[in-house]
Design a protein around this motif. Structure first.
Motif, PDB file in Angstrom:
ATOM      1  N   GLY A  31       0.729  -1.195  -0.143  1.00  0.00           N
ATOM      2  CA  GLY A  31       0.010  -0.099  -0.109  1.00  0.00           C
ATOM      3  C   GLY A  31       0.884   1.370  -0.133  1.00  0.00           C
ATOM      4  O   GLY A  31       0.237   2.398   0.493  1.00  0.00           O
ATOM      5  N   ASN A  32       2.165   1.211  -0.404  1.00  0.00           N
ATOM      6  CA  ASN A  32       2.879   2.396  -0.415  1.00  0.00           C
ATOM      7  C   ASN A  32       3.428   2.807  -1.837  1.00  0.00           C
ATOM      8  O   ASN A  32       4.238   3.699  -1.814  1.00  0.00           O
ATOM      9  CB  ASN A  32       4.152   2.018   0.338  1.00  0.00           C
ATOM     10  CG  ASN A  32       5.027   0.989  -0.224  1.00  0.00           C
ATOM     11  OD1 ASN A  32       4.397  -0.015  -0.840  1.00  0.00           O
ATOM     12  ND2 ASN A  32       6.135   1.009  -0.250  1.00  0.00           N
ATOM     13  N   GLY A  33       2.601   2.319  -2.656  1.00  0.00           N
ATOM     14  CA  GLY A  33       2.944   2.843  -4.124  1.00  0.00           C
ATOM     15  C   GLY A  33       1.955   3.979  -4.696  1.00  0.00           C
ATOM     16  O   GLY A  33       0.705   3.652  -4.584  1.00  0.00           O
ATOM     17  N   GLY A  34       2.551   4.886  -5.391  1.00  0.00           N
ATOM     18  CA  GLY A  34       1.590   5.999  -5.910  1.00  0.00           C
ATOM     19  C   GLY A  34       0.808   5.262  -7.258  1.00  0.00           C
ATOM     20  O   GLY A  34       1.047   4.162  -7.557  1.00  0.00           O
ATOM     21  N   LEU A  35      -0.426   6.055  -7.584  1.00  0.00           N
ATOM     22  CA  LEU A  35      -1.199   5.392  -8.494  1.00  0.00           C
ATOM     23  C   LEU A  35      -0.557   5.253  -9.978  1.00  0.00           C
ATOM     24  O   LEU A  35      -1.121   4.529 -10.687  1.00  0.00           O
ATOM     25  CB  LEU A  35      -2.596   6.427  -8.532  1.00  0.00           C
ATOM     26  CG  LEU A  35      -3.318   6.685  -7.509  1.00  0.00           C
ATOM     27  CD1 LEU A  35      -4.531   7.260  -7.780  1.00  0.00           C
ATOM     28  CD2 LEU A  35      -3.654   5.382  -6.789  1.00  0.00           C
ATOM     29  N   THR A  36       0.368   5.748 -10.195  1.00  0.00           N
ATOM     30  CA  THR A  36       1.021   5.559 -11.410  1.00  0.00           C
ATOM     31  C   THR A  36       2.572   4.884 -11.271  1.00  0.00           C
ATOM     32  O   THR A  36       2.907   4.584 -12.462  1.00  0.00           O
ATOM     33  CB  THR A  36       1.695   7.097 -12.125  1.00  0.00           C
ATOM     34  OG1 THR A  36       2.557   7.699 -11.014  1.00  0.00           O
ATOM     35  CG2 THR A  36       0.562   7.850 -12.170  1.00  0.00           C
TER      36      THR A  36
END
Length: 532
Positions: free
Chosen positions: A510-515
């Motif tokens: 849950g630590n990655g940006g939407l891109t």
């Protein structure tokens, strides 16, 4: 829909004939029982499809109207208790190639599956163009995408007890049960049946697919890219939905009665190998490495080879510029200390001593010859994918859930937002998204947490509580940015090939940006994204 291939699966007295090609015995037997004995699927010559009315009738003819339940402890214990009609049904014994699973759920109404070709209309209505065993069906994409067809279920998720969560499903609208997630189409009508992608996402000719024998789509797959890649705004398709995720988790809990998914199926989660080429060759379709390492590389697995003479992250261009995601077809001894590994290369390549060969997420279709739930040869060694209810999972990469976004305002934590209708999929949370009021575990700084038990975030099954471990509670890690961090994050499920005991059905990156995209991030096509 039945043909000689289905009949060939059965002895004259009705027993399964063994061995059977392509691992089809269990599904073909189900097709025989449902199609021949229960109802007749109707083929519409004008549409080249089976009528949805006949599929619904087939499912209804075997609906048993029973409530199957499981009590899931809220504490650290992993063992669950089967309840209702589920009481006393033996936990399945998963299979491997050549040894079918023993699964007493196969012909029970809510657990019934058929493997089909088909798709989904723009309004979300599914359709079927072939059923396994009918002479039209194909897994390679030549007759369309491959789906697992199931009944549209009803469920109860009761967290009122201080000691346990009660999960119940039925194929019938019993008192107290509600339609399963994404059961209703955008207009409010009930979806006739559910289609779940059998395979992880691949991109073939620029088109998002669920087909066998393909490298998985990665490196350019993110929450935001899925909107375009799956044409979510203009078709009935989308990236992986929380309803797809719900089905696998629900079936697993009911059948195996444990919160520890990796105790049954490890997935490709302990297979982080990067090793040097030991013998150079020109114009070849093989690589030669130390036998001690080659012994840990299964036939059927996937590899990448670069021109890099130093160990690099697999995202670096020189980590995969020779080949990327090729499948191991065979191995043979080269000399006393080295082994040659052959790959399914379309063209010959050159190898250089000292450059690095790395493991990669498996291609789709590795479990095609597995009958029922199971893995090709070993379900717990951490090197092989697995199937649950015919759905192939755990290929060594994260699968993004496309209709879920985590959002933090910097004070209350990472709230889970869901999107009911994939037509409204967006590159950021909008008014079309639902604030579920449920939060992913987080703390003062970036960290991993181990939830204790499942909770429902508007139908999306997620981990709740903290303080568990790899062997207690839900047993899988949820990784979050600190509570004070603001922004939006993509939801990555299942885990990568190096995550070990942290991975599993309840894992969350849950630590990655939407891109954010990388070699270890993929997803799957969804036919259930559109809903009301």
């Amino acid at each position: 829909a039945a043909d000689a291939r289905i009949d060939a699966a059965l002895e004259p007295g009705g027993a399964l004939r063994t061995p059977l090609d392509a691992g089809d015995a269990q599904t073909l037997a189900a097709a025989k029982a449902y199609v021949d004995q229960r109802a007749t699927l109707v083929w519409d010559q004008t549409t080249s499809r089976y009528t949805n009315q006949s599929i619904v009738a087939m499912l209804a003819s075997h609906a048993d109207g029973l409530a199957y339940g499981v009590q899931i402890p809220k504490g650290s214990a992993t063992a669950c208790t089967k309840t209702g009609a589920n009481t006393g049904i033996a936990t399945p014994t998963p299979g491997v190639i050549g040894t079918p699973a023993i699964d007493n759920y196969t012909l029970r109404g809510p657990f019934f599956t058929l493997e089909v070709n088909g798709g989904v209309e723009v309004d979300g209505t599914p359709y079927v163009t072939a059923v396994q065993g009918d002479g039209r069906f194909a897994r390679d994409g030549s007759n369309g995408d491959v789906w697992i067809l199931t009944p549209n279920l009803y469920w109860l998720f009761d967290t009122s007890s201080t000691d346990y969560v009660q999960l119940t499903i039925s194929d019938t609208a019993l008192a107290g049960l509600s339609p399963q997630p994404k059961a209703l189409l955008p207009g409010g009508g009930r979806r006739p049946y559910m289609l779940y992608a059998k395979y992880a996402l691949s991109i073939v000719g620029g088109v998002a697919r669920s087909v066998s024998g393909r490298p998985i789509a990665n490196r350019n797959v993110s929450h935001n890219s899925l909107i375009t890649q799956c044409k979510a705004a203009s078709t009935g398709y989308a990236g992986k939905s929380y309803a797809d995720d719900w089905y696998v988790k629900t079936m697993f809990l009911l059948k195996y009665a444990t919160k520890n998914s990796q105790s049954m199926f490890a997935g490709v989660t302990s297979w982080n190998i990067q090793t040097q080429i030991t013998v150079a060759e020109s114009g070849t379709t093989r690589v030669i490495i130390a036998t001690s390492t080659a012994n840990n590389i299964p036939i059927g697995s996937s590899l990448m080879l670069g021109s890099n003479a130093a160990k690099q992250d697999r995202s670096a261009g020189t980590a995969f510029d020779v080949f990327d995601g090729l499948r191991v077809t065979r191995k043979e001894s080269y000399d006393a200390s080295n082994t040659a590994i052959y790959v399914n290369a379309a063209a010959a390549f050159n190898t250089t001593v000292g450059t690095y060969l790395s493991t990669a997420p498996w291609n789709t279709g590795a479990c095609d010859a597995v009958v029922g739930d199971g893995s090709p040869t070993n379900r717990t060694n951490g090197r092989e994918p697995f199937t649950v209810q015919g759905i192939e999972l755990g290929l060594g990469m994260n699968e993004i859930v496309g209709d879920v976004i985590l959002k933090s305002d910097g004070s209350t934590g990472w709230q889970i937002y869901t999107n009911p209708d994939s037509k409204n999929e967006s590159t950021a949370v909008t008014a079309n998204y639902l604030a579920t009021g449920k939060y992913s575990p987080s703390g003062a700084s970036d960290a991993g947490f181990y939830p204790l038990y499942p909770d429902s975030a508007g139908g999306f099954l997620v981990g709740a509580g903290t303080g568990a471990s790899q062997s207690t509670g839900l047993c899988d890690q949820v990784w979050s940015n600190g509570t004070a961090v603001t922004g939006e994050r993509e939801w990555r499920s299942l885990g990568g090939l190096w995550d070990g005991g942290n991975a599993g059905l309840w894992f969350v990156g849950g630590n990655g940006g939407l891109t954010d995209a990388s070699w270890y991030i993929g997803s799957r096509l969804s036919a259930v994204g559109r809903a009301s």
